[in-house]
Design an enzyme around this catalytic site. Structure first.
Site, short mmCIF file in Angstrom:
data_model
loop_
_atom_site.label_atom_id
_atom_site.label_comp_id
_atom_site.label_asym_id
_atom_site.label_seq_id
_atom_site.Cartn_x
_atom_site.Cartn_y
_atom_site.Cartn_z
N SER A 177 0.84 -1.20 0.00
CA SER A 177 0.00 0.00 0.00
C SER A 177 0.87 1.24 0.00
O SER A 177 2.00 1.22 0.50
CB SER A 177 -0.89 0.02 1.24
OG SER A 177 -1.55 1.27 1.35
N TYR A 212 -1.51 0.15 10.25
CA TYR A 212 -1.64 -0.47 8.93
C TYR A 212 -0.42 -0.13 8.08
O TYR A 212 0.16 -1.00 7.41
CB TYR A 212 -2.92 0.06 8.27
CG TYR A 212 -3.21 -0.46 6.89
CD1 TYR A 212 -3.63 -1.78 6.70
CD2 TYR A 212 -3.09 0.36 5.78
CE1 TYR A 212 -3.92 -2.25 5.43
CE2 TYR A 212 -3.37 -0.11 4.50
CZ TYR A 212 -3.79 -1.41 4.33
OH TYR A 212 -4.08 -1.87 3.07
#
Lengths: 250, 406
Positions: free
Chosen positions: A143, A156
């Site tokens: 990501s 995250y």
């Protein structure tokens, strides 16, 4: 690319996610043979019916929980049972609630478990298989959040950042065996995972993200931003001096 | 699922309806395009897919297998749910009827939380209300319908010029011999040329050579054109050119199916040609009389007005009864025309046309409407009371509130 005749054999983990579904469709339309792993058997069989009609030469499914590390070996054995795998795409993941991660160490550790630890465990087995067959592509959805820690989602981000570093090392190792490792860094994609987030112009459809991922895998890119415009955006963000960056509310 | 939405809801697909039947001002829209999975296709050509699958995607999957949609509209950017909710028709209406006539089953999600499978034998009232029901009876989850066999991905097309409405009617008499028929009509032609145009008729055919891949738009209109780009002079010149294109009165050739069925899909955002104020589309159907009486009156009213009619399309519908309570297609002649929006005077013209259609016992197509009155709606769709009883209490649309509620 595979020199042999016959359809491309593609393994997708987290196969019922919105983005993985679109990647699978891109492969199905080109007649690939698909092996789908995911948690929900009903959604897997729905996906299999869809992909078969869209042109997949063959679709196999395996209900599987990536957090159950002891089941990884069985999955990898099954996926390679029919012969070499051309592409393995790891698309599983979960977006944790940052505020809850700050209140509960359990939440934070769980977020790392699904987004980092389980992926590393699975990649360890897959890497050895690919190294042994001396060809193919391992692609993993990381990501843009892993490029720099931000207050709004650094747990995250830490998992994805760690994953990106792991993949750098793995790419370096497997390069010498003719195996490609593709790090995919999507930005915002309008999927069930981001359903709680307010949408803005940076969001793209799962279809656009999925098609871009398919192209990046087939081109054996090292690191691909999905879509491309995140590369200059993240170049800017990662180059801001920390003493300035820490004052922002991002 | 609907518990945390306070307002009324309406499912939306591609949003290609021209008017407000796909809008829900002040309420919520449920984006159904995520329901995009194929579920199955059997050897008899019965296909099942979720409601958000696009007709273009279905063609991509079924044409190589020797199947075709039973009915296609003028664009492939339509979802299956939208095709059912508007009971769409196509160039083969004279032989195949409307899309709903080929639907065997679908599943409907009601705001009560019930999921109901509807077919001609199960939940019959909801089946009839949902076909052509403008999305008001609930959320369509999936649809099962029959495909047709085709000999190949091409269409053998014949192009015939006709000088007036009488010639059109003479050619239309030959419709039963052709699978698809439609005519482009010059809505500015008057007098002896009233109703002149070009007839297209065709049938599925093998296509020699490689099958072209499905096309994306070849180009798009990048911005709104100046509002007056399309005016009576420019459209008249374009129409004259279109009418005279090709030296021969008749020509025949075999083409891929896409340009035959979806000519406008080749131009992305063609609507921008009408400028920022846009256009209204008007499609009516009227029972046929010997000399095309009502259509003649409508064409004449349009041609002699100050308005700018763009593309005009004329077709004879077949005798097939449509299965939906609110279905638009019915036997007779149907005319569709785009009219550049110039404010009140454009609305006045369309109101006059409504009057002609009502007097003739015809109907105007809700999918293309933004302005019909409640009285007109009730006259066009006499089954509305039975339909209204099947409407889901949580579902509504701007169109429905305009013609029914309050």
């Amino acid at each position: 690319m595979s020199a042999e005749a016959g359809p491309r054999r593609v393994l997708i983990v987290g196969a019922t996610s919105a983005i993985a579904t679109e990647v699978a469709r891109a492969y199905a339309e080109r007649g690939a043979s698909l092996f789908l792993a995911g948690r929900n058997p009903e959604r897997l069989s729905n996906a299999a019916a869809d992909l078969a009609l869209r042109g997949a030469a063959r679709v196999e499914t395996a209900a599987f929980d990536v957090l159950a590390h002891e089941s990884h070996g069985d999955l990898v054995t099954r996926a390679f049972a029919g012969g070499p795998v051309d592409v393995a795409l790891l698309a599983h993941g979960a977006l944790p609630d940052q505020a809850r991660c700050q209140q509960s160490s359990g939440e934070a550790v769980d977020a790392l478990a699904v987004n980092f630890t389980a992926t590393v465990a699975l990649l360890t087995l897959l890497a050895n298989r690919f190294e042994a067959q001396r060809r193919g592509t391992i692609a993993v959805i990381s990501s843009v959040a892993g490029d720099r820690g931000r207050q709004s989602n650094y747990v995250y981000g830490a998992a994805k950042g760690g994953l990106s570093v792991f993949l750098q090392g793995l790419r370096n190792r497997l390069h010498h065996s003719g195996v490609s490792v593709v790090t995919l860094k999507p930005g915002f994609v309008n999927t069930p995972m981001t359903s709680a987030m307010p949408k803005n112009r940076l969001f793209v459809t799962p279809r656009r993200a999925g098609r871009a991922i398919h192209r990046a895998i087939e081109a054996r890119r090292d690191v691909a931003y999905i879509p491309w415009f995140w590369r200059p955006v993240m170049a800017l963000i990662t180059h801001l001096p920390e003493r300035f960056f820490k004052r922002l509310r991002l | 699922m609907l518990a945390n939405i306070a307002e009324s809801v309406l499912a939306t697909g591609c949003g290609r309806s021209y008017g407000d039947s796909c809008l829900n001002e002040g309420g919520a829209l449920l984006d159904a395009t995520g329901l995009d999975r194929f579920m199955g296709l059997d050897d008899a050509g019965v296909i099942r897919c979720e409601a958000g699958v696009m007709l273009g995607e279905i063609l991509q999957v079924v044409v190589p297998r020797g199947w075709f949609l039973p009915v296609v509209p003028g664009t492939k950017w339509v979802t299956v749910g939208g095709a059912v909710a508007n009971d769409i028709h196509g160039k083969n209406h004279h032989r195949a009827g409307s899309f709903g006539a080929h639907v065997t089953r679908f599943e409907l999600y009601r705001s009560s939380g019930e999921r109901l499978v509807c077919s001609p034998t199960e939940n019959r009232e909801l089946f009839a209300a949902t076909i052509g029901g403008l999305g008001l009876t609930g959320l369509i989850l999936w649809v099962e319908f029959r495909l047709q066999r085709i000999p190949g991905p091409g269409v053998a097309v014949e192009r015939i010029r006709f000088a007036n409405l009488a010639e059109f009617l003479a050619i239309a008499a030959e419709d039963p011999a052709h699978e698809y028929t439609v005519a482009w009509v010059d809505c500015l032609a008057r007098g002896r040329s009233l109703g002149r145009g070009v007839y297209f008729r065709g049938s599925h055919a093998p296509l020699p050579g490689r099958v072209p891949p499905p096309s994306a738009p070849r180009f798009r209109i990048p911005f709104d054109a100046p509002g007056r780009l399309l005016n009576r002079a420019t459209v008249s010149a374009f129409n004259a050119m279109q009418y005279r294109r090709g030296l021969r009165k008749r020509s025949k050739r075999t083409v891929p199916h896409e340009p035959f069925f979806f000519p406008l899909d080749a131009i992305g955002e063609w609507n921008r040609l009408y400028g920022a104020r846009g256009f209204l589309q008007y499609q009516c159907v009227v029972p046929e009389t010997q000399d095309g009486g009502v259509i003649r009156a409508i064409l004449s009213r349009v041609a002699s007005s100050r308005e700018t009619p763009g593309l005009g399309v004329l077709k004879r519908f077949g005798p097939a009864a449509s299965p939906g309570l609110l279905s638009f297609p019915r036997p007779g002649l149907t005319l569709a025309v785009d009219v550049a929006f110039r404010g009140r005077r454009t609305l006045d013209l369309l109101d006059q046309l409504d009057g002609l259609v009502r007097d003739a016992g015809g109907a105007v197509y809700p999918a293309k409407d933004a302005r019909m009155s409640r009285e007109s709606f009730r006259s066009f769709f006499p089954a509305w009371p039975a339909f209204a009883r099947q409407v889901d209490p949580r579902f509504s649309s701007s169109f429905w509130r305009r013609v029914h509620v309050g």
